[in-house]
Design a protein around this motif. Structure first.
Motif, PDB file in Angstrom:
ATOM      1  N   GLY A   1       0.794  -1.217   0.000  1.00 38.06           N
ATOM      2  CA  GLY A   1       0.000   0.000   0.000  1.00 38.06           C
ATOM      3  C   GLY A   1       0.825   1.263   0.000  1.00 38.06           C
ATOM      4  N   ASP A   2       0.667   2.029   1.065  1.00 34.13           N
ATOM      5  CA  ASP A   2       1.373   3.304   1.190  1.00 34.13           C
ATOM      6  C   ASP A   2       2.689   3.172   1.949  1.00 34.13           C
ATOM      7  OD1 ASP A   2      -0.601   4.608  -0.191  1.00 34.13           O
ATOM      8  OD2 ASP A   2      -1.738   5.113   1.611  1.00 34.13           O
ATOM      9  N   GLU A   3       3.201   1.980   2.075  1.00 25.76           N
ATOM     10  CA  GLU A   3       4.458   1.775   2.790  1.00 25.76           C
ATOM     11  C   GLU A   3       5.592   2.484   2.057  1.00 25.76           C
ATOM     12  OE1 GLU A   3       7.090  -1.908   4.637  1.00 25.76           O
ATOM     13  OE2 GLU A   3       5.575  -2.339   3.121  1.00 25.76           O
ATOM     14  N   ASN A   4       6.386   3.220   2.813  1.00 24.85           N
ATOM     15  CA  ASN A   4       7.509   3.968   2.253  1.00 24.85           C
ATOM     16  C   ASN A   4       8.818   3.248   2.515  1.00 24.85           C
ATOM     17  OD1 ASN A   4       5.912   6.151   1.363  1.00 24.85           O
ATOM     18  ND2 ASN A   4       5.884   6.981   3.430  1.00 24.85           N
ATOM     19  N   ILE A   5       9.796   3.581   1.678  1.00 23.00           N
ATOM     20  CA  ILE A   5      11.130   3.026   1.838  1.00 23.00           C
ATOM     21  C   ILE A   5      12.145   4.147   1.674  1.00 23.00           C
ATOM     22  CG2 ILE A   5      11.339   2.419  -0.601  1.00 23.00           C
ATOM     23  CD1 ILE A   5      12.955  -0.049   0.319  1.00 23.00           C
ATOM     24  N   THR A   6      13.219   4.049   2.436  1.00 27.25           N
ATOM     25  CA  THR A   6      14.352   4.959   2.281  1.00 27.25           C
ATOM     26  C   THR A   6      15.595   4.099   2.131  1.00 27.25           C
ATOM     27  OG1 THR A   6      13.330   6.672   3.640  1.00 27.25           O
ATOM     28  CG2 THR A   6      15.703   6.798   3.351  1.00 27.25           C
TER      29      THR A   6
ATOM     30  N   GLY B   1      10.883   6.480  -1.480  1.00 27.61           N
ATOM     31  CA  GLY B   1       9.794   6.142  -2.370  1.00 27.61           C
ATOM     32  C   GLY B   1       8.820   5.156  -1.775  1.00 27.61           C
ATOM     33  N   ASP B   2       7.967   4.656  -2.656  1.00 27.95           N
ATOM     34  CA  ASP B   2       7.007   3.624  -2.317  1.00 27.95           C
ATOM     35  C   ASP B   2       6.938   2.691  -3.524  1.00 27.95           C
ATOM     36  OD1 ASP B   2       5.386   4.919  -4.237  1.00 27.95           O
ATOM     37  OD2 ASP B   2       4.336   6.062  -2.702  1.00 27.95           O
ATOM     38  N   GLN B   3       5.950   1.827  -3.564  1.00 25.31           N
ATOM     39  CA  GLN B   3       5.916   0.860  -4.657  1.00 25.31           C
ATOM     40  C   GLN B   3       5.604   1.503  -6.003  1.00 25.31           C
ATOM     41  OE1 GLN B   3       2.493  -1.266  -2.694  1.00 25.31           O
ATOM     42  NE2 GLN B   3       1.930  -1.612  -4.817  1.00 25.31           N
ATOM     43  N   TYR B   4       5.233   2.778  -6.013  1.00 26.91           N
ATOM     44  CA  TYR B   4       4.843   3.443  -7.253  1.00 26.91           C
ATOM     45  C   TYR B   4       5.909   4.370  -7.830  1.00 26.91           C
ATOM     46  CZ  TYR B   4       0.491   1.743  -5.370  1.00 26.91           C
ATOM     47  OH  TYR B   4      -0.484   0.943  -4.831  1.00 26.91           O
ATOM     48  N   GLY B   5       6.964   4.651  -7.075  1.00 27.47           N
ATOM     49  CA  GLY B   5       8.010   5.530  -7.576  1.00 27.47           C
ATOM     50  C   GLY B   5       8.925   6.007  -6.464  1.00 27.47           C
ATOM     51  N   TRP B   6       9.920   6.803  -6.844  1.00 27.56           N
ATOM     52  CA  TRP B   6      10.915   7.259  -5.887  1.00 27.56           C
ATOM     53  C   TRP B   6      11.501   8.594  -6.318  1.00 27.56           C
ATOM     54  CZ3 TRP B   6      16.040   6.937  -7.985  1.00 27.56           C
ATOM     55  CH2 TRP B   6      16.147   6.200  -9.166  1.00 27.56           C
ATOM     56  N   ASP B   7      11.989   9.331  -5.309  1.00 21.36           N
ATOM     57  CA  ASP B   7      12.740  10.551  -5.594  1.00 21.36           C
ATOM     58  C   ASP B   7      14.166  10.359  -5.094  1.00 21.36           C
ATOM     59  OD1 ASP B   7      12.709  11.140  -2.801  1.00 21.36           O
ATOM     60  OD2 ASP B   7      10.890  12.305  -3.020  1.00 21.36           O
TER      61      ASP B   7
END
Length: 126
Positions: A61-66, A80-86
């Motif tokens: 879902g909305d889980e974030n990753i760094t 980012g998350d499963q939909y994209g990253w900066d």
């Protein structure tokens, strides 16, 4: 000269320039890099994007990753998350480099930039 660009990003390589042969840029910033800075930047971005690809499908879902990676002279932070990253990058002053900078590409740009860098790496445009 090799020029790759899209909305919010650009990479220009000019091997005829001795000192700063590569320009990278975002929507409101640009910096020239020497060969050492450029080659290490490409390796950092390829490694981070590969790490992201290997874990993004495990995110819920909305889980974030760094993800952070430090490889002289760069410190990179992928968020980012499963939909994209900066991506935020910090060029640190060290023994070989007497300047610093901080750059940022938003999620709608990072995939394009990393793909362009990977293509340049694979095509020997470094």
């Amino acid at each position: 000269m090799i020029k790759k660009e899209g909305p919010g990003w650009r990479i220009i390589r000019d091997s005829s320039r001795n000192n700063f042969s590569t320009l990278i840029g975002g929507e409101f910033w640009a910096i020239e890099l020497n060969k050492y800075e450029w080659e290490n930047l490409v390796k950092v971005i390829i490694d981070l994007s590969d790490q992201y690809k290997s874990v993004k499908d495990q995110l819920m879902g909305d889980e974030n990753i760094t993800l952070e990676l430090e490889r002289s002279p760069w410190f990179a932070i992928l968020k980012g998350d499963q939909y994209g990253w900066d991506l935020r990058l910090i060029l640190s002053a060290s023994g070989l480099i007497n300047r610093g900078a901080e750059v940022y590409w938003p999620r709608n740009v990072t995939n394009h930039v990393s793909n362009a860098m990977r293509t340049m790496w694979d095509s020997d445009y470094l």
